[in-house]
Scaffold this motif. Sequence first.
Motif, mmCIF file in Angstrom:
data_model
loop_
_atom_site.group_PDB
_atom_site.id
_atom_site.type_symbol
_atom_site.label_atom_id
_atom_site.label_comp_id
_atom_site.label_asym_id
_atom_site.label_seq_id
_atom_site.Cartn_x
_atom_site.Cartn_y
_atom_site.Cartn_z
ATOM 1 N N LEU A 7 -0.060 11.127 10.327
ATOM 2 C CA LEU A 7 0.450 11.799 9.139
ATOM 3 C C LEU A 7 0.696 10.812 8.001
ATOM 4 O O LEU A 7 0.405 11.110 6.841
ATOM 5 C CB LEU A 7 1.744 12.545 9.469
ATOM 6 N N ALA A 8 1.233 9.639 8.319
ATOM 7 C CA ALA A 8 1.514 8.646 7.287
ATOM 8 C C ALA A 8 0.225 8.211 6.601
ATOM 9 O O ALA A 8 0.173 8.070 5.373
ATOM 10 C CB ALA A 8 2.232 7.443 7.885
ATOM 11 N N ASP A 9 -0.831 8.004 7.386
ATOM 12 C CA ASP A 9 -2.117 7.595 6.811
ATOM 13 C C ASP A 9 -2.703 8.686 5.932
ATOM 14 O O ASP A 9 -3.153 8.423 4.807
ATOM 15 C CB ASP A 9 -3.090 7.234 7.932
ATOM 16 N N LEU A 10 -2.674 9.918 6.409
ATOM 17 C CA LEU A 10 -3.270 11.014 5.651
ATOM 18 C C LEU A 10 -2.492 11.313 4.373
ATOM 19 O O LEU A 10 -3.087 11.587 3.322
ATOM 20 C CB LEU A 10 -3.357 12.266 6.522
ATOM 21 N N THR A 11 -1.167 11.269 4.433
ATOM 22 C CA THR A 11 -0.384 11.554 3.231
ATOM 23 C C THR A 11 -0.515 10.437 2.197
ATOM 24 O O THR A 11 -0.319 10.675 1.006
ATOM 25 C CB THR A 11 1.098 11.773 3.565
ATOM 26 N N ALA A 12 -0.865 9.232 2.643
ATOM 27 C CA ALA A 12 -1.010 8.107 1.711
ATOM 28 C C ALA A 12 -2.398 8.030 1.095
ATOM 29 O O ALA A 12 -2.561 7.478 0.002
ATOM 30 C CB ALA A 12 -0.701 6.791 2.431
ATOM 31 N N THR A 13 -3.418 8.597 1.768
ATOM 32 C CA THR A 13 -4.796 8.342 1.332
ATOM 33 C C THR A 13 -5.571 9.563 0.879
ATOM 34 O O THR A 13 -6.577 9.419 0.180
ATOM 35 C CB THR A 13 -5.585 7.670 2.479
ATOM 36 N N THR A 14 -5.168 10.771 1.272
ATOM 37 C CA THR A 14 -5.964 11.937 0.926
ATOM 38 C C THR A 14 -5.509 12.551 -0.395
ATOM 39 O O THR A 14 -4.400 12.310 -0.873
ATOM 40 C CB THR A 14 -5.882 13.024 2.021
ATOM 41 N N ARG A 15 -6.370 13.342 -0.962
ATOM 42 C CA ARG A 15 -6.033 14.137 -2.143
ATOM 43 C C ARG A 15 -5.421 15.475 -1.729
ATOM 44 O O ARG A 15 -4.509 15.982 -2.372
ATOM 45 C CB ARG A 15 -7.306 14.359 -2.962
ATOM 46 N N MET A 16 -5.945 16.022 -0.627
ATOM 47 C CA MET A 16 -5.408 17.275 -0.087
ATOM 48 C C MET A 16 -5.319 17.159 1.422
ATOM 49 O O MET A 16 -6.275 16.724 2.075
ATOM 50 C CB MET A 16 -6.307 18.468 -0.434
ATOM 51 N N LEU A 17 -4.198 17.554 1.961
ATOM 52 C CA LEU A 17 -3.982 17.635 3.396
ATOM 53 C C LEU A 17 -3.681 19.093 3.699
ATOM 54 O O LEU A 17 -2.619 19.607 3.322
ATOM 55 C CB LEU A 17 -2.830 16.732 3.830
ATOM 56 N N LEU A 18 -4.611 19.776 4.354
ATOM 57 C CA LEU A 18 -4.495 21.209 4.588
ATOM 58 C C LEU A 18 -4.318 21.459 6.081
ATOM 59 O O LEU A 18 -5.110 20.990 6.903
ATOM 60 C CB LEU A 18 -5.745 21.925 4.066
ATOM 61 N N ILE A 19 -3.264 22.172 6.431
ATOM 62 C CA ILE A 19 -2.878 22.376 7.822
ATOM 63 C C ILE A 19 -3.278 23.796 8.213
ATOM 64 O O ILE A 19 -2.749 24.774 7.683
ATOM 65 C CB ILE A 19 -1.367 22.145 7.999
ATOM 66 N N ALA A 20 -4.247 23.887 9.118
ATOM 67 C CA ALA A 20 -4.818 25.176 9.497
ATOM 68 C C ALA A 20 -4.416 25.526 10.915
ATOM 69 O O ALA A 20 -4.215 24.650 11.760
ATOM 70 C CB ALA A 20 -6.348 25.135 9.380
ATOM 71 N N GLY A 21 -4.322 26.818 11.189
ATOM 72 C CA GLY A 21 -4.033 27.223 12.558
ATOM 73 C C GLY A 21 -3.335 28.564 12.636
ATOM 74 O O GLY A 21 -2.904 29.132 11.631
ATOM 75 N N LEU A 22 -3.242 29.056 13.849
ATOM 76 C CA LEU A 22 -2.537 30.301 14.117
ATOM 77 C C LEU A 22 -1.069 30.212 13.708
ATOM 78 O O LEU A 22 -0.493 29.115 13.696
ATOM 79 C CB LEU A 22 -2.595 30.614 15.615
ATOM 80 N N PRO A 23 -0.436 31.336 13.415
ATOM 81 C CA PRO A 23 1.022 31.333 13.312
ATOM 82 C C PRO A 23 1.620 30.896 14.647
ATOM 83 O O PRO A 23 1.082 31.198 15.713
ATOM 84 C CB PRO A 23 1.367 32.797 13.011
ATOM 85 N N GLY A 24 2.730 30.178 14.587
ATOM 86 C CA GLY A 24 3.405 29.789 15.810
ATOM 87 C C GLY A 24 2.826 28.571 16.506
ATOM 88 O O GLY A 24 3.009 28.408 17.712
ATOM 89 N N VAL A 25 2.134 27.695 15.744
ATOM 90 C CA VAL A 25 1.656 26.440 16.345
ATOM 91 C C VAL A 25 2.335 25.223 15.721
ATOM 92 O O VAL A 25 2.011 24.094 16.061
ATOM 93 C CB VAL A 25 0.115 26.298 16.235
ATOM 94 N N GLY A 26 3.266 25.450 14.799
ATOM 95 C CA GLY A 26 4.012 24.342 14.219
ATOM 96 C C GLY A 26 3.529 23.872 12.866
ATOM 97 O O GLY A 26 3.870 22.765 12.437
ATOM 98 N N LYS A 27 2.776 24.717 12.152
ATOM 99 C CA LYS A 27 2.255 24.303 10.843
ATOM 100 C C LYS A 27 3.377 23.973 9.863
ATOM 101 O O LYS A 27 3.284 22.999 9.109
ATOM 102 C CB LYS A 27 1.359 25.388 10.246
ATOM 103 N N SER A 28 4.430 24.768 9.856
ATOM 104 C CA SER A 28 5.522 24.547 8.898
ATOM 105 C C SER A 28 6.207 23.208 9.123
ATOM 106 O O SER A 28 6.554 22.504 8.172
ATOM 107 C CB SER A 28 6.551 25.677 8.994
ATOM 108 N N LEU A 29 6.389 22.843 10.394
ATOM 109 C CA LEU A 29 7.028 21.565 10.689
ATOM 110 C C LEU A 29 6.125 20.397 10.291
ATOM 111 O O LEU A 29 6.596 19.410 9.723
ATOM 112 C CB LEU A 29 7.377 21.471 12.170
ATOM 113 N N VAL A 30 4.832 20.514 10.559
ATOM 114 C CA VAL A 30 3.902 19.451 10.163
ATOM 115 C C VAL A 30 3.879 19.314 8.647
ATOM 116 O O VAL A 30 3.891 18.201 8.105
ATOM 117 C CB VAL A 30 2.490 19.719 10.722
ATOM 118 N N LEU A 31 3.870 20.457 7.940
ATOM 119 C CA LEU A 31 3.898 20.414 6.473
ATOM 120 C C LEU A 31 5.166 19.727 5.984
ATOM 121 O O LEU A 31 5.128 18.891 5.079
ATOM 122 C CB LEU A 31 3.784 21.828 5.914
ATOM 123 N N GLN A 32 6.307 20.074 6.584
ATOM 124 C CA GLN A 32 7.567 19.464 6.173
ATOM 125 C C GLN A 32 7.532 17.951 6.372
ATOM 126 O O GLN A 32 7.918 17.173 5.496
ATOM 127 C CB GLN A 32 8.723 20.060 6.974
#
Length: 293
Positions: A13-38
Motif C-alpha cells: 500500500l505504501a508503494d502504491l500510494t506513493a507512486t500511482t496516479r490512481m489506486l482503485l480498489i475493486a471487489g465484492l461488498p464485504g471483502v474489506g474495500k473500505s478498510l483498504v481505502l482508509q
Amino acid sequence: MIVNSMAALHGMLADLTATTRMLLIAGLPGVGKSLVLQQAALLAEQCGRPTYLLRWDMARLAFEASTEARAFPPKDGMTHAAIRLAAGLWVRKAVGRWHAHAPGLLIGECPLVGNRFSELAKRVNDQLEPVLASKSVHFLVPVPGVEVRARIEAARMSELESPAHESEANSAPLTVIRELTDEIHALAKRLGVATLSGTGDYQPEVYLGVYSRLLRHRHHSPLRVETALQVVRSAQFLPNSCVDLVPSAAEASDALRIIAKLEPEQVQAQASAWWQIDGERPHFWHNSASLQP
C-alpha cells in the motif's frame, strides 16, 4: 490510525500510494474495500499527497437524492439498475476531469459487480482509456480468506445495527452481499474462469478468478488477507484533507434523464451486461455530450 496488523500489507500500500496516479480498489461488498481505502488514504496523507476519493456509496447517494431518482426506488436493499447505469454515465467523465485538472492521488472504491463503476474496467475508445490502461493506474482486489470473510460479515451486521459512523448505515446488507456473491459464481461458470466446489458460499479463488478476468485490460493485483485486521474506530473515519468526487445535482439529473428514456427491459439488460468489458458503448452513451469524458 494505521492498523498495526497491516504490517504485511503495509509495503504494497505504501508503494502504491506513493507512486500511482490512481489506486482503485475493486471487489465484492464485504471483502474489506473500505478498510483498504482508509489505510491507503492515511498513508497518502503521511507522504503529503493531495488525496481524492471515489466511493460507490457516496456517489450512489448523490444520485438517489435527485428528484429523477423517485422513479427508480431500491428494492430489497438493492440499488435500482437505472441508478447504477446513471452512475456509469457520470464516472468516466468525473475521473477524466479530475485527471486533467487535479494534483495528487485518486483512491477509488469500485465494486464492479452488478454495474457498480464497472465502466472503469471497460475498454472504451475515449481520451481516458490510455490513462486507465497505463501503469499509473492500479487496481487492487482484496481477497480475504474464508474465515476472515465470515468475520467481516459479522462485523457488517454489527455496523448496520449500531453504526459507529453515519456512513456505515449505507453499507450493503448481508442479503445484497450474498446475492452479489451468487452473481459472481454464476459469472464464473459462464466465463469458465474457475471451478466451483461445494456450496454457493464465498470461494476466494473463484471470486479472484472472475475479477482477474474483468480487469484483464488494467494493471491489477490481489491483496490477500488471511488474518482479520483489528479496526480501531470505523473504517469510515478518513483524513479530513480527503476530497470526495461526487456528482453535482445537475450531473445526477442529466444522467438519470437519459436513462429514463430507455424502456425498463433495456435498463435491466444493459445493467446485466456489466461484465462485458469489450465492445462499443450502448447508444444512450452518445445522447449527451455533457456526460462524455
